[in-house]
Enzyme design. Structure first.
Site, short mmCIF file in Angstrom:
data_model
loop_
_atom_site.label_atom_id
_atom_site.label_comp_id
_atom_site.label_asym_id
_atom_site.label_seq_id
_atom_site.Cartn_x
_atom_site.Cartn_y
_atom_site.Cartn_z
N GLY A 343 4.55 -27.68 40.85
CA GLY A 343 3.63 -28.52 40.99
C GLY A 343 4.27 -29.81 40.04
O GLY A 343 4.19 -30.87 40.54
N ALA A 344 5.03 -29.57 39.00
CA ALA A 344 5.41 -30.60 38.20
C ALA A 344 6.32 -30.00 37.27
O ALA A 344 6.35 -28.63 37.07
CB ALA A 344 4.61 -31.38 37.48
N MET A 345 7.22 -30.81 36.53
CA MET A 345 7.97 -30.05 35.47
C MET A 345 8.37 -30.99 34.13
O MET A 345 8.65 -32.17 34.51
CB MET A 345 9.64 -29.75 36.33
CG MET A 345 10.63 -29.20 35.40
SD MET A 345 10.16 -27.73 34.67
CE MET A 345 11.00 -27.82 33.12
N GLU A 346 8.18 -30.24 33.11
CA GLU A 346 8.15 -31.05 31.99
C GLU A 346 9.35 -31.75 31.39
O GLU A 346 9.22 -31.72 30.08
CB GLU A 346 7.45 -30.13 30.95
CG GLU A 346 8.04 -28.96 30.35
CD GLU A 346 7.72 -27.67 31.15
OE1 GLU A 346 7.36 -27.68 32.29
OE2 GLU A 346 8.09 -26.57 30.76
N ASN A 347 10.51 -31.87 31.96
CA ASN A 347 11.57 -32.45 31.52
C ASN A 347 11.21 -33.26 30.31
O ASN A 347 10.57 -34.32 30.53
CB ASN A 347 12.46 -32.92 32.52
CG ASN A 347 12.49 -32.35 33.87
OD1 ASN A 347 13.01 -31.04 33.60
ND2 ASN A 347 11.83 -32.78 34.92
N HIS A 379 -1.23 -31.30 31.46
CA HIS A 379 -0.37 -30.07 31.29
C HIS A 379 1.03 -30.27 30.95
O HIS A 379 1.74 -29.90 30.04
CB HIS A 379 -0.57 -29.21 32.61
CG HIS A 379 0.35 -27.81 32.67
ND1 HIS A 379 -0.21 -26.58 32.94
CD2 HIS A 379 1.92 -27.80 32.84
CE1 HIS A 379 0.85 -25.69 32.71
NE2 HIS A 379 2.11 -26.26 32.66
N GLU A 380 1.59 -31.17 31.72
CA GLU A 380 3.24 -31.76 31.44
C GLU A 380 3.34 -32.36 30.10
O GLU A 380 4.33 -32.12 29.21
CB GLU A 380 3.76 -32.36 32.72
CG GLU A 380 3.46 -31.63 33.73
CD GLU A 380 4.19 -30.37 34.12
OE1 GLU A 380 5.03 -30.10 33.11
OE2 GLU A 380 3.77 -29.50 34.94
N HIS A 383 3.47 -30.01 27.12
CA HIS A 383 4.55 -29.34 26.96
C HIS A 383 5.48 -30.40 26.32
O HIS A 383 6.49 -29.70 25.72
CB HIS A 383 5.22 -29.13 28.42
CG HIS A 383 4.84 -27.84 28.90
ND1 HIS A 383 5.01 -26.73 28.29
CD2 HIS A 383 4.51 -27.56 30.27
CE1 HIS A 383 4.37 -25.69 29.21
NE2 HIS A 383 4.11 -26.35 30.49
N GLU A 402 3.59 -21.34 29.12
CA GLU A 402 2.44 -21.83 30.08
C GLU A 402 1.24 -21.56 29.89
O GLU A 402 0.33 -22.24 30.38
CB GLU A 402 3.16 -21.20 31.49
CG GLU A 402 4.53 -21.64 32.00
CD GLU A 402 4.65 -22.83 32.08
OE1 GLU A 402 3.62 -23.68 32.16
OE2 GLU A 402 5.90 -23.40 32.10
ZN LIG Z 1 3.99 -25.64 32.51
#
Ligand SMILES: [Zn+2]
Ligand SMILES: *[C@@H]1O[C@H](CO)[C@@H](O)[C@H](O)[C@H]1NC(C)=O
Ligand SMILES: *[C@@H]1O[C@H](CO)[C@@H](O)[C@H](O)[C@H]1NC(C)=O
Ligand SMILES: *[C@@H]1O[C@H](CO)[C@@H](O)[C@H](O)[C@H]1NC(C)=O
Ligand SMILES: *[C@@H]1O[C@H](CO)[C@@H](O)[C@H](O)[C@H]1NC(C)=O
Length: 957
Positions: A343-347, A379-380, A383, A402
Site C-alpha cells: 500500500g505504501a512504504m515508510e522510507n 500509518h506511514e 513509522h 506493523e
Molecule cells: Zn507499516
C-alpha cells in the site's frame, strides 16, 4: 509497510451484486462445474501423490558462513557512499540498467579473514578493492565470489582483518532496472500527451536494498548513507535526505545532473529510497518543516495531491505530541507511484505510495478512498519514529512495528478528520477481520523466534494479517487497560532511550512497566510482560462466557472448527490474562481481570429485568458468549431499545454470535436472529457486521436452493434502509456523516442485489446515461463501485466493453480500481475468462493489480471455478511473478478458495498442493494450509447447518 490492497469493500460488493444475476446463470454454472469435475477425474494422476513424502533436504547442513542466512557479527558498517545512475531508456540489447559505485566503511569487531556482504543480482564491473582507514595496511584480496542462494558477495582475504580497525570496501557494479517492484526498479506510465514515461524507484523492505548496491542488509546494521544520483537534467532525483548539491556534467559523453543528498541519520538499509522521475510537486512549510507531495504532473495539476498535503501537517504534529519527540528529519516527502506492490512504504523522509493511497480527487474519489488516504498517511508517518528512529532488531518482531502503526494510524487519522469517528472502525477493519484468521488451528503467534524467520521468503511471510491487525488489536487493548496517559508515558521513554538504535519487543514492555510503576491507580494485577506474554507468545484468543445464572466467567481457546487441534502447543495452555469490561443493564461495572480458566462473579447474576453486556466497545481481544437467558434478553433489547447497547457492541453481538455458531457453541439460528433488528437499524457498523457475516452464507449457499429464501430475507431487511436513504437524499446526494455515507452504499448494493426494483432501475438508468454521454459521469463517486458492478452484472458485452474503455481512459487510480473490480462482476463466463487472461498481460492489467483482479473474479459466483482453473493452469508463471511478494500471494490463495465447501473441492486443493510441491508456494505456504483447513470446516458446517438454515430463512423469527 502499509497494508496491501484492501479487499473487503470492493470484493464484498462484487459478491452480493453478482448474487442477483446469478439466478440466471446458476444452471450454466453447474454445467461448467460438472464439466470441470469430470475433466479432473480423468486426468488426476494417482501415482505421484507426494503428501507423505518429505521433501529431500536441499543441501546437507553446512556451517560455512555463506550458507547461513544471517550475517556473521564480525563486521559493523559505519558509513556508505553510494552513487547510482539509473538509465530510463533501454540499452542496445533492450535492457534497462543502472550502474553504481559504492564504498562502505566498516569496523572489524572480531578478527576474520572473510568479508560477507549482501549483493543480489548485481554484476561487478571492476575488481573489488579494500583499503585500510587506520595505520595498519589492509590485507589483500584472495578471491571474490557470489553466492546467489544466500545473496552474499564473499571476499576471502589473504590475512585477517584486525579487530578494532576500520576498512573501506569499494565496488563498481551494474544491475537491471527491472519492472519487478523490488529493490531499484522501474515503473512506467503514459503521460497526458500519450507519451510513455519511465520512473526509477525503490522498494527495499524487507531484503532488497542488496539488489541496489552491496550492503550489510539487516535492520540492526544501521549506518549513515551518503547518496548521490546521476540523472537526466530534465528529471528530478529524490532520496531520504535534502539535496545539498546539484551540478551538471558530462559522463561518458552524456549530459547529466549529479544530485548529492545530505548524509542521512543513522538508519537501516530497508528504509532507504531513491527516485528519479519527471514528477512535479506541491509543498507547504509547516513550522520550518518542508512537506511535499510528488506525483505525475497531470495528477498534481488536477489538484489530487492537495488532500494529502492538507492532512500531513496536522498528523505529523499529532505524532510529535504523542511521542514527545520532534519529527527527526528536516523534510517530509511523499510520492505516489504508478507501480507499487504494497500500500505504501515508510522510507525515512521519502514515503512511497500506491496512487490510490495518496491521491484524492474531489469529484472522482469516494469517501472510502479519502479514508484510506488519511489512514495510510497516518500509518506511514507513525513509522517515522516507531520503526525508523527506533527499529526492531530482526524481522521476527515485525508485528510490533506493523501492529503499532496499524493501531495509531486511527489516532493520527482521527486528528485529521475528527468528525469521522474513525477510531471505532478498527473493530470492523482489524479486530473482526483478524479474529477470523486467528481462530484457525493453523494460526501462529504474533512473535516468532529469530531462527524461524531467516530466508527472504520467510521474512516476507511475516507481513501478514496477524502481524498487522492482531498486533494493532492487542496494542489497543494494552493502551486501553493501562490507560492512554500511562501507555504514552512508557512509549515516550522507550523512544527516547532507543533512538537511532534497535530493540526487541520486550524493551517496550519494560518501559511500559516503568510507567505503570509510577502510577497509583488502575494498576493491572500482573506485570505488563506477564500479561502480554499470553497474547504474544501463544496464537489465538479466548471466548469468555458470562454465565448470568451461575454467576461465573470462563475462558476457552476459541477455534472456528471445534474438532481441530491447535497446530502447536502453548506453554500457557491456551489460557489468557483477560481484562474484562462489562455493564449490567447499561450501567458500567469496574474492570474485572480473569486470571484463571474460570472464576466466580456473584455480581453477574441478574433478575428478570437485567441483562449483561461484556467487552464494551470491543477494546479487548476476545469474543463473548452468554447463557441462553442473557442471549434472549440481549436479542430483546436489540429489537425494542437498541440505543441501550453501544453501536460498536451492536456490531459485536452479531459478529460474536455468527462466529460462536460457526464453532458450534450456539445454534446457527440464534446467530441469524441477531439480524432481525436490522429492519430498524440505520447505523453502519451493525449493518456492515451483519453483511460480512451473511457473506459467508452467500459463499456457502449461493450455488444451492437456499439462495432464494436467503435473498428474500435480506431483501426484506434492507428495504427500510433503502427507504431511509431515499427520504434523506432522494439519491441525488450523499448524507453528511462519514459512516452514513458507507451505509448508503450498503443500502444501494444490497437493495439492488436482492432485486428491489426501485434500486435496479435507478442504477441501470445511471449507467445508461453515462454510456450515452461518456464525458459526463452522472454517478456519485461513493456509489460508483456498486453501480458499475450492478450494471455490468446485469449487462453483457456492450457494458463490459464500455467499462474497459473507461478503465483504459481513466487517469485517476481509484477510478481505475473501481472499474477493474466491477468488470469482475460480469456474468458471462467468456467475458470472465478473457478478463483472467488479461492479468497475464502487463499492458492490460498492471502487475501490481494482477492478483487482486483474479481475486475479484473468484469472488463472483460465476467466476469462482474459472479463477481456480486459471490459477492452477498458470501456477508456475504466477509463482515466479509474485512468489516472493509480501501480500498479494497469500491473499490470492485465500481469495480463490474461500467458497470451497465440498469434498471434491477439498481434494482438488490437496491435489494442487501436492502437484506443486516442487515449485512451492513461497509467501503463500501458510495460506495453502489455511485454505485446506477452512475448506474442511466449511464442509462440516454445511452438512450440519443446511437444513436448519433453510428452515429459518423460510420462516425467520
Ligand atoms: Zn507499516
Ligand atoms: C512420477 O514419479 C516418477 C518416478 O518417481 C517420475 O519419473 C515422474 O516424472 C513423476 N511424474 C510426475 C508428473 O511428477
Ligand atoms: C563519495 O565518493 C565520491 C567519489 O567516489 C567522492 O567524490 C565524495 O567526496 C564521497 N563523499 C563522501 C561523503 O565521502
Ligand atoms: C549480469 O550477468 C549475467 C550473466 O553474465 C547476465 O545474464 C546479466 O544480463 C547481467 N546483468 C546486467 C544488468 O548486465
Ligand atoms: C540540473 O542542474 C542544473 C545546473 O545545476 C540546474 O540548473 C537544473 O535545474 C537541474 N535540473 C533539475 C531538473 O533540477
Amino acid at each position: 509497510m502499509g497494508k496491501g490492497f484492501f479487499l473487503s469493500k470492493t470484493v464484498g460488493i462484487v459478491l452480493i451484486v453478482v448474487g442477483a444475476a446469478a439466478v440466471a446463470t446458476i444452471i450454466a454454472l453447474s454445467v461448467v462445474y460438472s464439466q470441470e469435475k469430470s475433466r479432473n477425474n480423468e486426468v488426476k494422476p494417482t501415482a505421484n501423490i507426494t503428501t507423505s513424502v518429505p521433501l529431500p533436504p536441499t543441501t546437507a547442513p553446512s556451517n560455512e558462513p555463506w550458507d547461513q542466512w544471517r550475517l556473521p557479527k564480525t563486521l559493523s558498517p559505519q558509513t556508505y557512499n553510494v552513487t547510482l545512475w539509473p538509465r530510463l531508456t533501454p540499452d542496445q540489447t533492450g535492457l534497462y540498467i543502472f550502474t553504481g559505485m559504492s564504498s562502505v566503511i566498516f569496523k572489524c569487531v572480531e578478527k576474520t579473514d572473510l568479508i560477507l556482504i549482501h549483493s543480489n543480482k548485481l554484476n561487478m564491473t571492476k575488481p573489488v578493492t579494500l583499503t585500510a582507514r587506520g595505520s595498519q595496511p589492509a590485507p589483500s584480496i584472495e578471491s571474490t565470489e557470489m553466492y546467489p542462494k544466500t545473496q552474499y558477495m564473499v571476499i576471502r582475504l589473504k590475512e585477517s582483518l584486525t579487530a578494532g580497525e576500520s576498512y573501506e570496501l569499494y565496488t563498481e557494479f551494474v544491475g537491471e532496472l527491472a519492472d519487478d517492484l523490488g529493490g531499484f526498479y522501474r515503473s512506467e506510465y503514459v503521460d497526458e500527451n500519450g507519451v510513455k514515461k519511465v520512473v526509477a524507484t525503490t522498494q527495499m523492505q524487507p531484503t532488497d536494498a542488496r539488489k541496489a548496491f552491496p550492503c550489510f542488509d539487516e535492520p540492526a546494521m544501521k549506518a549513515v548513507f551518503h547518496i548521490t544520483i546521476l540523472h537526466d537534467p530534465a528529471t528530478v532525483a529524490l532520496s531520504n535526505g535534502v539535496v545539498i548539491d546539484e551540478v551538471q556534467m558530462t559522463v561518458d559523453g552524456i549530459l547529466v545532473n549529479k544530485t548529492a543528498f545530505a548524509a542521512t541519520e543513522v538508519m537501516s538499509t530497508y528504509l532507504l529510497a531513491f527516485i528519479v522521475s519527471d514528477f512535479t510537486f506541491i509543498e507547504q512549510i509547516d513550522n520550518d518543516l518542508q512537506i511535499r507531495i510528488f506525483a505525475r504532473k497531470e495528477a498534481i495539476d488536477a489538484g489530487q495531491g492537495q488532500y494529502a498535503l492538507n492532512v500531513t501537517g496536522p498528523i505529523l504534529r499529532f505524532f510529535e505530541e504523542y511521542y514527545n519527540v520532534s519529527y527527526p528529519l528536516p523534510k517530509s516527502d511523499q510520492i505516489a507511484l504508478p507501480d507499487f506492490n504494497a500500500g505504501a512504504m515508510e522510507n525515512w523522509g521519502l514515503i512511497t505510495y500506491r496512487e490510490t493511497a495518496l491521491l484524492y480527487d474531489e469529484k472522482i474519489s469516494s469517501n472510502g478512498n479519502k479514508e484510506r488516504i488519511a489512514t495510510v498517511i497516518a500509518h506511514e508517518l507513525a513509522h517515522q519514529w516507531f520503526g525508523n528512529l527506533v527499529t526492531i532488531r530482526w524481522w521476527n518482531d515485525l508485528w510490533l512495528n506493523e501492529g503499532f502503526a496499524s493501531y495509531v494510524e486511527y489516532l493520527g487519522a482521527d486528528k485529521a478528520e475528527p468528525e469521522w469517528n474513525i477510531k471505532d472502525l478498527i473493530v470492523l477493519n482489524d479486530v473482526h477481520r483478524v479474529f477470523a484468521i486467528d481462530a484457525l488451528a493453523s494460526s501462529h503467534p504474533l512473535s516468532s523466534k529469530e531462527e524461524e524467520v531467516q530466508r527472504p521468503e520467510q521474512i516476507s511471510e511475516v507481513f501478514d494479517t496477524i502481524s498487522y491487525s492482531k498486533g494493532a488489536s492487542v496494542l489497543r487493548m494494552l493502551s486501553d487497560f493501562l490507560t492512554e496517559p500511562v501507555f504514552k508515558q512508557g512509549l515516550q521513554t522507550y523512544l527516547d532511550h532507543f533512538k537511532f538504535d534497535n530493540t526487541v519487543y520486550t524493551d517496550l514492555w519494560h518501559h511500559l512497566q516503568a510507567a505503570v510503576d509510577k502510577t497509583v491507580d488502575n494498576k493491572p494485577p500482573k506485570p505488563v510482560q506477564e500479561i502480554m506474554d499470553r497474547w504474544v507468545l501463544q496464537m489465538g484468543f479466548p471466548v469468555v462466557t458470562f454465565d448470568t445464572t451461575a454467576g461465573e466467567i470462563t475462558q476457552e481457546h476459541f477455534l472456528l472448527d471445534p474438532n481441530s487441534k491447535p497446530a502447536r502447543t502453548s506453554e500457557f495452555n491456551y489460557e489468557w490474562i483477560v481484562p474484562l469490561t462489562w455493564t449490567k443493564t447499561g450501567t458500567a461495572k469496574p474492570i474485572r481481570w480473569l486470571l484463571e480458566k474460570t472464576d466466580k462473579l456473584e455480581d453477574l447474576k441478574t433478575n428478570e429485568n437485567e441483562w449483561v453486556l461484556a467487552n464494551i466497545n470491543v477494546t479487548g481481544y476476545y469474543r463473548v458468549n452468554y447463557d441462553q437467558t442473557n442471549w434472549e434478553r440481549l436479542l430483546n433489547v436489540l429489537r425494542t431499545s437498541r440505543q441501550n447497547i453501544p453501536v460498536i457492541n451492536r456490531a459485536q453481538l452479531i459478529d460474536d454470535a455468527f462466529n460462536l455458531a460457526k464453532a458450534g457453541i450456539i445454534p446457527t439460528t440464534l446467530a441469524l436472529r441477531t439480524t432481525l433488528f436490522l429492519s430498524d437499524e440505520t447505523e453502519y457498523m451493525p449493518w456492515e457486521s451483519a453483511l460480512d457475516n451473511l457473506d459467508y452464507f452467500y459463499l456457502m449457499f449461493d450455488r444451492t436452493e437456499l439462495y432464494g429464501p436467503m435473498q428474500a430475507y435480506v431483501g426484506e431487511k434492507v428495504a427500510p434502509l433503502f427507504q431511509h436513504f431515499t427520504d434523506l437524499t432522494d439519491w441525488k446526494d450523499v448524507p453528511k456523516g462519514h459512516t452514513d455515507q458507507y451505509n448508503q452504499v450498503n443500502a444501494l448494493r444490497v437493495a439492488c442485489s436482492t432485486g428491489l426494483e426501485n434500486c435496479t432501475t435507478l442504477v441501470k438508468d445511471w449507467f445508461q446515461q453515462w454510456m450515452e454521454n461518456r464525458d459526463v459521469n452522472p454517478i456519485h463517486a461513493n456509489l460508483r463501485s456498486t453501480v458499475y458492478c450492478s450494471a455490468i452484472a446485469a449487462g453483457g458485452e456492450k457494458e463490459w466493453e464500455f467499462a474497459w474503455e473507461m478503465f483504459e481512459k481513466a487517469s485517476v487510480a481509484s477510478e481505475k480500481d473501481k472499474l477493474r473490480a466491477a468488470m469482475a462482476c460480469a456474468t458471462k463466463p467468456w467475458l470472465l475468462n478473457r478478463y483472467l487472461s488479461y492479468t497475464l498481460n502487463a499492458t492490460k492489467i498492471r502487475k501490481q493489480d494482477a492478483t487482486s483482479t483474479i481475486i475479484s473474479i473468484a469472488s463472483n459466483v460465476v467466476g469462482q471455478s474459472l479463477a481456480w482453473d486459471f490459477v492452477r493452469a498458470n501456477w508456475e508463471y504466477i509463482f515466479n511473478q509474485y512468489g516472493g511478494g509480501s501480500f498479494s500471494f497469500s491473499n490470492l490463495i485465500n481469495g480463490v478458495t474461500k467458497r470451497f465447501s465440498t469434498h471434491f473441492e477439498l481434494k482438488q486443493l490437496e491435489q494442487f498442493r501436492d502437484d506443486n510441491a516442487d515449485i512451492g508456494f513461497g509467501s503463500g505456504t501458510l495460506a495453502i494450509q489455511q485454505s485446506i483447513e477452512r475448506t474442511s470446516a466449511n464442509i462440516k458446517w454445511v452438512e450440519q447447518n443446511k437444513d436448519a438454515v433453510s428452515e429459518w430463512f423460510k420462516n425467520p423469527s
